[in-house]
Design an enzyme around this catalytic site. Structure first.
Site, mmCIF file in Angstrom:
data_model
loop_
_atom_site.group_PDB
_atom_site.id
_atom_site.type_symbol
_atom_site.label_atom_id
_atom_site.label_comp_id
_atom_site.label_asym_id
_atom_site.label_seq_id
_atom_site.Cartn_x
_atom_site.Cartn_y
_atom_site.Cartn_z
ATOM 1 N N HIS A 137 0.825 -1.171 -0.007
ATOM 2 C CA HIS A 137 -0.128 -0.167 -0.099
ATOM 3 C C HIS A 137 0.756 1.345 0.033
ATOM 4 C CE1 HIS A 137 -4.008 -2.098 0.969
ATOM 5 N NE2 HIS A 137 -3.121 -2.929 1.598
ATOM 6 N N GLU A 186 2.771 0.086 4.169
ATOM 7 C CA GLU A 186 2.713 1.767 3.593
ATOM 8 C C GLU A 186 3.713 2.254 3.183
ATOM 9 O OE1 GLU A 186 -0.462 2.694 3.075
ATOM 10 O OE2 GLU A 186 -1.767 1.767 4.377
#
Ligand code: ZN
Length: 306
Positions: A188, A270
């Site tokens: 992500h 992330e």
């Protein structure tokens, strides 16, 4: 299968490392070993064309480059060449580039053990419109190439193909479970305010509710996450998030279906904040995405080799 798109930048590190080795060996040993060097130079299975070309003598390379016998043994051993043989890694490219056109499908609710949540989400994008889903798919391809080169069997939860949305987060977890993955990772990039920068790895909380029971994987997932955090920081040079995790680059969450429903060691990463202009400049660079994939790969390899 190697990936080569318009934004692909081949890794260069191996080129400079291998050239002195090949030249040094050619100068020192005749016969069988030299034959191996030629084979190595022509590219091992899964090797990149760029790395293969490094087997040719580079006129700029000093011929006195030292060669250690330990290095020879390490490189020549098949098990050392494919350290992840027999290991299964599932890569989950977060979201799907088609999700924007399928909002009713992705908004249907699924049970993630602790509660009900959307099947999938569109993800974020840079202010210039480069979507998180395109980013995650690109890094997934690069990561797959790197892991396959180490001998791993790699599965993606989707490849931007049909159906052009999802899969649901529940299904993303099931794919890792069904594959009996030795490690699984969901890729992500974040959508936080400008000024929020850096990367973080998300670990599963200990959850036991409904279909979710992460208790057996919490410890191994933490180790996986710590290795990925460390590999990513080292290779990309990025700092851990300045807005999540108190500078550790690690966060723990109980609200993500992809983690709650996993029965194999799994983490999310992330990679940066798409809404921050400095991070966006990195995330949109093919060269940087290659480093990101390399850092994640090094973390996974470290975890799988124990
Ligand atoms: Zn995301």
């Amino acid at each position: 299968m190697s990936y080569s798109g318009p934004e692909f930048d081949p890794p260069r590190q191996r080129r400079f490392r291998r050239a002195p080795l090949a030249v040094g060996l050619a100068a020192l040993v005749p016969g069988a070993l030299l034959g191996w060097v030629v084979y190595e130079g022509a590219g091992r299975p899964g090797g990149s064309p760029g790395a293969g070309a490094a087997g040719q003598a580079d006129p700029a390379t000093p011929k006195s480059a030292p060669v250690s016998p330990t290095d020879d043994a390490k490189v020549a051993s098949p098990s050392a060449a494919l350290p992840l043989r027999g290991k299964v890694v599932v890569i989950d490219p977060g979201h799907n580039p088609g999700n924007f056109q399928h909002t009713s499908e992705i908004n249907q609710k699924v049970n993630i053990g602790t509660n009900w949540k959307e099947c999938d989400t569109t993800g974020t994008s840079t202010n210039a419109g480069y979507s998180e889903a395109r980013f995650t798919l690109d890094v997934a391809h690069r990561l797959r190439t790197l892991l396959e080169r180490q001998g791993a069997t790699v599965k993606l939860t989707h490849d931007g193909d049909r159906p052009a949305w999802g899969p649901c987060v529940t299904r993303r977890a099931e794919i890792g479970n069904a594959a009996h993955a030795d490690a699984a990772i969901s890729l992500h990039a974040d959508g936080a305010p400008e000024g929020d920068r850096g990367f973080h790895v998300i670990l599963p909380a200990s959850v036991h509710s409904g279909a979710a029971d992460t208790r057996p994987i919490v410890a191994s997932a933490r180790t996986l996450g710590e290795r990925v955090e460390s590999g990513f920081a080292k290779v990309t040079g990025s700092a851990p998030s300045n807005y999540v995790g108190n500078g550790t680059g690690l966060d723990v969450r109980a609200d993500l279906g992809g983690l709650n429903l996993s029965t194999v060691p799994k983490v999310f990463i992330e990679c940066g904040n798409m809404r921050d202009s400095k991070d966006a400049a990195l995330l949109t660079s093919g060269a940087w995405r290659q480093k990101a994939a390399q850092g994640i790969s090094e973390g996974i390899v470290s975890f799988l080799r124990g």
